[in-house]
Design a protein around this motif. Structure first.
Motif, PDB file in Angstrom:
ATOM      1  N   ASP B 206       0.833  -1.210   0.000  1.00 13.38           N
ATOM      2  CA  ASP B 206       0.000   0.000   0.000  1.00 13.38           C
ATOM      3  C   ASP B 206       0.866   1.257   0.000  1.00 13.38           C
ATOM      4  O   ASP B 206       0.609   2.199  -0.748  1.00 13.38           O
ATOM      5  CB  ASP B 206      -0.938   0.008   1.217  1.00 13.38           C
ATOM      6  CG  ASP B 206      -2.115  -0.954   1.018  1.00 13.38           C
ATOM      7  OD1 ASP B 206      -2.260  -1.480  -0.103  1.00 13.38           O
ATOM      8  OD2 ASP B 206      -2.865  -1.174   1.986  1.00 13.38           O
ATOM      9  N   ALA B 207       1.905   1.231   0.838  1.00 14.94           N
ATOM     10  CA  ALA B 207       2.798   2.400   0.899  1.00 14.94           C
ATOM     11  C   ALA B 207       3.461   2.615  -0.462  1.00 14.94           C
ATOM     12  O   ALA B 207       3.643   3.763  -0.899  1.00 14.94           O
ATOM     13  CB  ALA B 207       3.849   2.198   1.987  1.00 14.94           C
ATOM     14  N   ALA B 208       3.810   1.519  -1.121  1.00 17.14           N
ATOM     15  CA  ALA B 208       4.469   1.644  -2.428  1.00 17.14           C
ATOM     16  C   ALA B 208       3.509   2.226  -3.466  1.00 17.14           C
ATOM     17  O   ALA B 208       3.907   3.042  -4.302  1.00 17.14           O
ATOM     18  CB  ALA B 208       4.980   0.277  -2.885  1.00 17.14           C
ATOM     19  N   LEU B 209       2.228   1.792  -3.395  1.00 21.16           N
ATOM     20  CA  LEU B 209       1.253   2.327  -4.344  1.00 21.16           C
ATOM     21  C   LEU B 209       0.983   3.806  -4.079  1.00 21.16           C
ATOM     22  O   LEU B 209       0.886   4.612  -5.010  1.00 21.16           O
ATOM     23  CB  LEU B 209      -0.051   1.516  -4.273  1.00 21.16           C
ATOM     24  CG  LEU B 209       0.046   0.099  -4.853  1.00 21.16           C
ATOM     25  CD1 LEU B 209      -1.185  -0.723  -4.481  1.00 21.16           C
ATOM     26  CD2 LEU B 209       0.228   0.131  -6.371  1.00 21.16           C
ATOM     27  N   ASN B 247       6.726  -1.745  -6.489  1.00 22.80           N
ATOM     28  CA  ASN B 247       5.816  -1.489  -7.609  1.00 22.80           C
ATOM     29  C   ASN B 247       6.136  -2.374  -8.807  1.00 22.80           C
ATOM     30  O   ASN B 247       5.242  -2.822  -9.520  1.00 22.80           O
ATOM     31  CB  ASN B 247       5.851  -0.007  -7.997  1.00 22.80           C
ATOM     32  CG  ASN B 247       4.997   0.828  -7.042  1.00 22.80           C
ATOM     33  OD1 ASN B 247       3.812   0.549  -6.864  1.00 22.80           O
ATOM     34  ND2 ASN B 247       5.611   1.812  -6.396  1.00 22.80           N
ATOM     35  N   ASP B 248       7.433  -2.633  -9.002  1.00 20.36           N
ATOM     36  CA  ASP B 248       7.811  -3.565 -10.082  1.00 20.36           C
ATOM     37  C   ASP B 248       7.204  -4.948  -9.834  1.00 20.36           C
ATOM     38  O   ASP B 248       6.810  -5.642 -10.777  1.00 20.36           O
ATOM     39  CB  ASP B 248       9.341  -3.683 -10.175  1.00 20.36           C
ATOM     40  CG  ASP B 248       9.988  -2.433 -10.761  1.00 20.36           C
ATOM     41  OD1 ASP B 248       9.257  -1.639 -11.384  1.00 20.36           O
ATOM     42  OD2 ASP B 248      11.207  -2.252 -10.591  1.00 20.36           O
ATOM     43  N   ILE B 249       7.135  -5.339  -8.560  1.00 21.31           N
ATOM     44  CA  ILE B 249       6.522  -6.640  -8.233  1.00 21.31           C
ATOM     45  C   ILE B 249       5.037  -6.609  -8.585  1.00 21.31           C
ATOM     46  O   ILE B 249       4.522  -7.489  -9.267  1.00 21.31           O
ATOM     47  CB  ILE B 249       6.698  -6.967  -6.722  1.00 21.31           C
ATOM     48  CG1 ILE B 249       8.176  -7.166  -6.378  1.00 21.31           C
ATOM     49  CG2 ILE B 249       5.879  -8.205  -6.343  1.00 21.31           C
ATOM     50  CD1 ILE B 249       8.457  -7.224  -4.879  1.00 21.31           C
ATOM     51  N   ILE B 278      -0.994  -9.921  -8.337  1.00 22.93           N
ATOM     52  CA  ILE B 278       0.360 -10.418  -8.618  1.00 22.93           C
ATOM     53  C   ILE B 278       0.307 -11.870  -9.103  1.00 22.93           C
ATOM     54  O   ILE B 278      -0.377 -12.705  -8.512  1.00 22.93           O
ATOM     55  CB  ILE B 278       1.234 -10.295  -7.349  1.00 22.93           C
ATOM     56  CG1 ILE B 278       1.402  -8.809  -6.996  1.00 22.93           C
ATOM     57  CG2 ILE B 278       2.590 -10.968  -7.556  1.00 22.93           C
ATOM     58  CD1 ILE B 278       1.983  -8.574  -5.628  1.00 22.93           C
ATOM     59  N   LYS B 279       1.009 -12.132 -10.194  1.00 22.75           N
ATOM     60  CA  LYS B 279       1.035 -13.490 -10.764  1.00 22.75           C
ATOM     61  C   LYS B 279       2.496 -13.936 -10.906  1.00 22.75           C
ATOM     62  O   LYS B 279       3.399 -13.218 -10.541  1.00 22.75           O
ATOM     63  CB  LYS B 279       0.348 -13.479 -12.123  1.00 22.75           C
ATOM     64  CG  LYS B 279      -1.157 -13.211 -12.029  1.00 22.75           C
ATOM     65  CD  LYS B 279      -1.807 -13.280 -13.397  1.00 22.75           C
ATOM     66  CE  LYS B 279      -3.307 -13.215 -13.282  1.00 22.75           C
ATOM     67  NZ  LYS B 279      -3.778 -11.892 -12.768  1.00 22.75           N
ATOM     68  N   ASN B 280       2.669 -15.128 -11.476  1.00 19.64           N
ATOM     69  CA  ASN B 280       4.026 -15.611 -11.748  1.00 19.64           C
ATOM     70  C   ASN B 280       4.870 -15.732 -10.497  1.00 19.64           C
ATOM     71  O   ASN B 280       5.931 -15.124 -10.386  1.00 19.64           O
ATOM     72  CB  ASN B 280       4.744 -14.666 -12.714  1.00 19.64           C
ATOM     73  CG  ASN B 280       4.611 -15.151 -14.128  1.00 19.64           C
ATOM     74  OD1 ASN B 280       4.414 -16.350 -14.358  1.00 19.64           O
ATOM     75  ND2 ASN B 280       4.717 -14.250 -15.077  1.00 19.64           N
ATOM     76  N   TYR B 281       4.418 -16.496  -9.542  1.00 19.69           N
ATOM     77  CA  TYR B 281       5.204 -16.639  -8.319  1.00 19.69           C
ATOM     78  C   TYR B 281       5.388 -18.104  -7.947  1.00 19.69           C
ATOM     79  O   TYR B 281       4.622 -18.962  -8.379  1.00 19.69           O
ATOM     80  CB  TYR B 281       4.581 -15.853  -7.163  1.00 19.69           C
ATOM     81  CG  TYR B 281       3.130 -16.158  -6.885  1.00 19.69           C
ATOM     82  CD1 TYR B 281       2.769 -17.108  -5.934  1.00 19.69           C
ATOM     83  CD2 TYR B 281       2.116 -15.477  -7.563  1.00 19.69           C
ATOM     84  CE1 TYR B 281       1.429 -17.376  -5.669  1.00 19.69           C
ATOM     85  CE2 TYR B 281       0.779 -15.745  -7.304  1.00 19.69           C
ATOM     86  CZ  TYR B 281       0.442 -16.696  -6.362  1.00 19.69           C
ATOM     87  OH  TYR B 281      -0.871 -16.971  -6.097  1.00 19.69           O
TER      88      TYR B 281
END
Lengths: 439, 470
Positions: B206-209, B247-249, B278-281
């Motif tokens: 949230d902080a990153a967004l 954010n890149d994540i 988030i996908k691809n994990y």
């Protein structure tokens, strides 16, 4: 109404049965078993094709190809399968450690430097979840050992089936563990002058000597008193010295934990001292044994070794750990395999497999997990081969047990036909096709 | 040398220098080889008997029978032998310089990029076990740890030469005992519990967004102010590298590999990731993943597990060696990893255990150390199978790779031979550190095998601030 009641009751009962099946409810078989049609790897008397093995109670009663099998025997058709003696892991912490990271479940390290009276047998937990998990891999008995300090205590050879240490112990006092002191500098951080290093090492060794001298004196004093106590003052009993008596008279082996070549040489020199001639010494670890294999062979000291570990030095050839057992054997050392593990002693066959692939050969590697450890620990009259009269520790596999692709199908320990289940297998049963309650 | 030869000459020279610089960075040492008459385990297709594999300048160019060797291409007779793609280890700390930056529960900005020791002899030991690529991971001290680095084990190359060029960026997350011990128990900061772990992740996302929105608004306002200089300049929102990576994540540019054990914490992270899209994990270790295999499959989550390690800590006590087989049977893309410099030497044999424990097919067992880990670290278009167009990362085995008696005979990366059993010298060190060797020769003490401690916690100093442990 009655019928509905019955129906509900039946339903409840069925549900009850289903639940029960997820628990450990299967009992071991015991009595008379006839294994037929198998290739029997006796270890001591060659390999027999299409042979019969009879088990009566705790013991193997017949091995051969011409026995009359009466109706009292439960028959196990093992055509196309293989019978092997149960494997022995020659050094483990199984039963003493449940979860390594949870200190309160770790019972293999007592405080103090000299603890000959400490017994692995005492703290061996027959109900460790790891015991069923590991015996399904064909390891039927292990040396379970204390560690730490100088004299860590006494290791026990335990069958991996039973409800008490008493019923599981093959030998409750199988060997005394001695952690051999490390010679030389401990690393580049160790700034002690050479002379100090020598002095401190000499002190550690002389402490061991002193302890053994005391034990020899104590044993002599007690033996004389026991022979003839007339007119003699009753000597005080010393619990530690009492525990050393069987060691100094050579009955209990001294298992020396030693890994580096320079320490092995020091330990050999020590073993050669006349006053130590009575000791029955075994090396455990000996990961650098290959460097000094000739010296170990000359000293006649058997070695308990693993195979799956990293080269001990950066400049060593990548395969030295795998070849260690073979190089020791070639030099004339009697070798038994160990994992040094707790929860994964089931990997013992793979240690043996690597040793086999890297010079030891399958036949010798098989001895290193069966008859060799039995001879080293003086239990070869009871275990270590498939022979009439011996304790029925054996397993049936569909192929070479050193191959991870082979399956172990039946395991017998002390004549008990072990349920082929464990927590690992049960979790598989439960979760392979889980009733998918959507997340 | 006279550089005053006119502008045209200068341009040509500059171009030449630039070309050398560019190719110098990009070019790897590649090789060509024709491996003949082997049983080829392609992984993605059928096994092929009596088949040749031609690798030219680092790439597999032909697979077939009776191929002829182009000029100057070495021929290797592999009659009776097996050829398999190089093994890929999706979880390794094989040659890290340091493994953990453990002084904050979130350290997304740090990276293993410059924490690679290209000269570690453990690389050679891994190649000798048939491993050609590794996922060099940050440790598991932090809830959101550092970024990982994917390497090809080109022993002898420098750090840049060892990078798996084009591999996606990945990052380490960690749930459960490790972050709660290091931070909560050790440093007295959240998280001390699995409850705290979730909120550390959500709070930071949230902080990153928030940061991203504020930063973008600021940059737009600044651009406007820079051009028209009207009114007061906007209040700056400083760049924050940690939030940039977070954010890149969220945007899918950095793939998460999450250290985890318990089923409930695996479900927790999937809920959180679904909330943020988030996908691809991939869940790493994931000893209890088998308990939530249907949920993992439904979410397209992947797993990378040990073959049989368990009970070394409490959160793996209720786990099973049948984990991999259950996951595979439920359609989860699973790999077998080592996380260990000894285990990495025989990952083939670790994969074989999935056949023993749960009857995974031999074919699927082999996928778990080749194409599946390649999918998990996003390099399956390059490695993980023997197909025309893929990299020449292949291994010649003396027998079937799942047999305990089989040995790696030769290991190729980009068609270049890095290991040959027949000419294998004892001392394969590249860099000799007298202190290091003194330590390994002098300090090797008691033998132990298996997982005694958490390799992932290397370098994480755990101070116990709690006087009473419950």
């Amino acid at each position: 109404m009655k019928n509905i009641f019955k129906l509900i009751l039946t339903g409840l009962l069925l549900a009850g049965v289903n639940t029960a099946q997820a628990q450990i409810t299967e009992k071991p078989g015991f009595g008379k078993f006839a294994i037929t049609g198998a290739t029997v790897h006796t270890v001591t008397n060659g390999t027999l094709e299409n042979a019969i093995v009879l088990i009566d109670g705790e013991k193997i009663s017949y091995v051969g190809d011409n026995a009359k099998i009466t109706n009292e025997y439960t028959k196990i058709d093992a055509s196309g399968k293989h019978v092997y003696p149960g494997f022995m892991d020659s050094k483990t912490y199984l039963g003493l450690v449940e979860i390594n990271a949870v200190a309160v479940t770790v019972d293999n390290r007592e405080l103090g430097q000299y603890n000959p009276n400490i017994l692995a047998f005492t703290a061996f937990n027959p109900h460790s979840a790891a015991i069923p998990v590991n015996r399904l891999g064909g390891v039927t008995h292990v040396l379970s050992s204390p560690t730490g300090g100088v004299i860590s205590g006494q290791a026990a050879i335990m069958d991996l089936w039973g409800y008490s240490p008493d019923s599981m112990a093959v030998d409750a006092t199988a060997g005394m563990i001695l952690g051999w002191p490390r010679y030389g500098r401990r690393g580049s951080f160790d700034q002690r002058p050479d002379q100090k290093i020598e002095e401190e090492y000499a002190k550690l060794i002389s402490d061991i000597d002193l302890f053994l001298d005391k034990a020899r004196f104590y044993d002599k004093m007690m033996t004389e008193f026991e022979k003839n106590s007339k007119g003699k003052q009753h000597p005080d009993k010393d619990i530690k010295m009492e525990a050393m008596r069987e060691l100094v008279n050579g009955k209990t082996p001294l298992i020396v934990e030693v890994t580096r070549s320079q320490d092995i040489l020091k330990a050999i020199d020590w073993a050669k001292e006349p006053k130590n001639s009575k000791l029955n010494i075994v090396f455990s670890g000996a990961t650098e044994g290959w460097r000094v294999a000739k010296e170990i062979a000359e000293a006649g000291i058997p070695c308990l070794v693993p195979a799956l570990y990293l080269p001990t030095r950066q400049y060593d050839h990548i395969h030295r750990p795998y070849e260690n057992a073979a190089k020791l054997h070639e030099a004339g050392v009697k070798v038994a395999m160990m994992t040094g593990e707790t929860e994964n002693v089931r990997n013992l066959p793979f240690h043996a497999g690597y040793a086999a692939a890297y010079g030891l050969g399958t036949e010798e590697a098989l001895k290193a997990v069966t008859i060799n450890p039995a001879e080293i620990f003086g239990i070869d009259d009871v275990l270590g081969s498939v022979e009439a009269g011996k304790q029925a520790n054996l397993f049936i596999s569909d192929g070479d047990p050193f191959e991870p692709l082979s399956q172990i199908e039946h395991v017998f320990i002390k004549g008990y036909k072990i349920p082929m289940t464990s927590r690992h297998a049960q979790l598989y049963e439960e979760f392979l096709d889980r009733d998918a309650v959507e997340n | 040398m006279n550089f005053n030869t006119g502008s045209r000459m200068k341009k040509i020279l500059t171009l030449f220098v630039l070309m050398v610089a560019v190719t110098g960075v990009k070019a790897q040492e590649t090789g060509s080889v024709l491996i003949q008459n082997a049983t080829v385990i392609t992984i993605t297709g059928e096994d092929l008997e009596n088949t040749d594999v031609l690798i030219r300048d680092g790439k597999i160019t032909e697979i077939g029978q009776n191929l002829s060797a182009p000029r100057r291409v070495t021929k290797v007779d592999a009659t009776g032998k097996f050829v398999m793609p190089g093994i890929i280890d999706a979880h390794s700390h094989l040659n890290t310089v340091s493994t953990n930056e453990s002084r904050n529960p979130v350290t997304a900005e740090v990276t293993m990029e410059e924490s690679v020791n290209p000269n570690s002899v453990s690389i050679y030991r891994a190649i000798a076990g048939g491993v050609t690529s590794i996922h060099l991971m940050h440790g598991s001290a932090n809830v959101i740890g550092g970024q990982n680095e994917t390497l090809k084990l080109r022993y002898g190359a420098n750090v840049d030469g060892m990078r798996f060029e084009g591999a996606p960026r990945t990052i380490k997350f960690a749930l459960g005992e490790n972050p709660t011990r290091v931070h909560g128990q050790g440093n007295g900061v959240q998280p001390r519990t699995r409850m705290g772990v979730e909120q550390v992740i959500r709070g930071h996302f949230d902080a990153a967004l928030n940061y991203k929105r504020n930063r973008e608004e600021y940059l737009a306002a600044k651009a406007k102010w820079d051009s028209d200089k009207k009114g007061t300049p906007p209040v700056p929102v400083a760049q924050n590298l940690r939030f940039d990576v977070l954010n890149d994540i969220i945007e899918g540019n950095v793939w998460v590999h999450c250290h985890s054990y318990r089923a409930d914490e695996i479900l927790m992270l999937m809920r959180v990731f679904n909330d943020y899209g988030i996908k691809n994990y991939t869940f790493q270790h994931a000893n209890e993943a088998f308990k939530v295999a249907p949920e993992l499959a439904k979410n397209g989550a992947r797993t990378s597990v040990f073959s049989d390690w368990w009970a070394y800590k409490f959160e793996v006590y209720y786990s099973t060696a049948y984990n991999a087989s259950i996951l595979n049977a439920n359609g989860v893309v699973n790999s077998i990893n080592s996380d260990d410099s000894e285990l990495i030497r025989h990952l083939n044999h670790e994969a074989a255990k999935t056949v023993r424990y749960g009857n995974t097919s031999v074919h699927d067992a082999l996928k778990m150390i080749t194409i599946n880990p390649a999918i998990q670290i996003g390099v399956d278009d390059r490695v993980g199978s023997i197909e025309v167009g893929k990299d020449g990362d292949v291994v010649i085995w003396s027998g079937h790779p799942l047999s305990i008696y089989s040995k790696v005979e030769q290991t190729y990366i980009d068609g270049k031979k890095y290991f040959d059993l027949s000419e294998d010298p004892a001392d394969m060190r590249i860099s000799i550190d007298p202190n290091d060797d003194f330590e390994s020769a002098a300090n090797f003490e008691v033998y132990h095998s298996g997982r005694q401690n958490d390799a992932c916690l290397e370098g994480a100093f755990i101070l116990n601030t709690e006087t009473i442990q419950q």
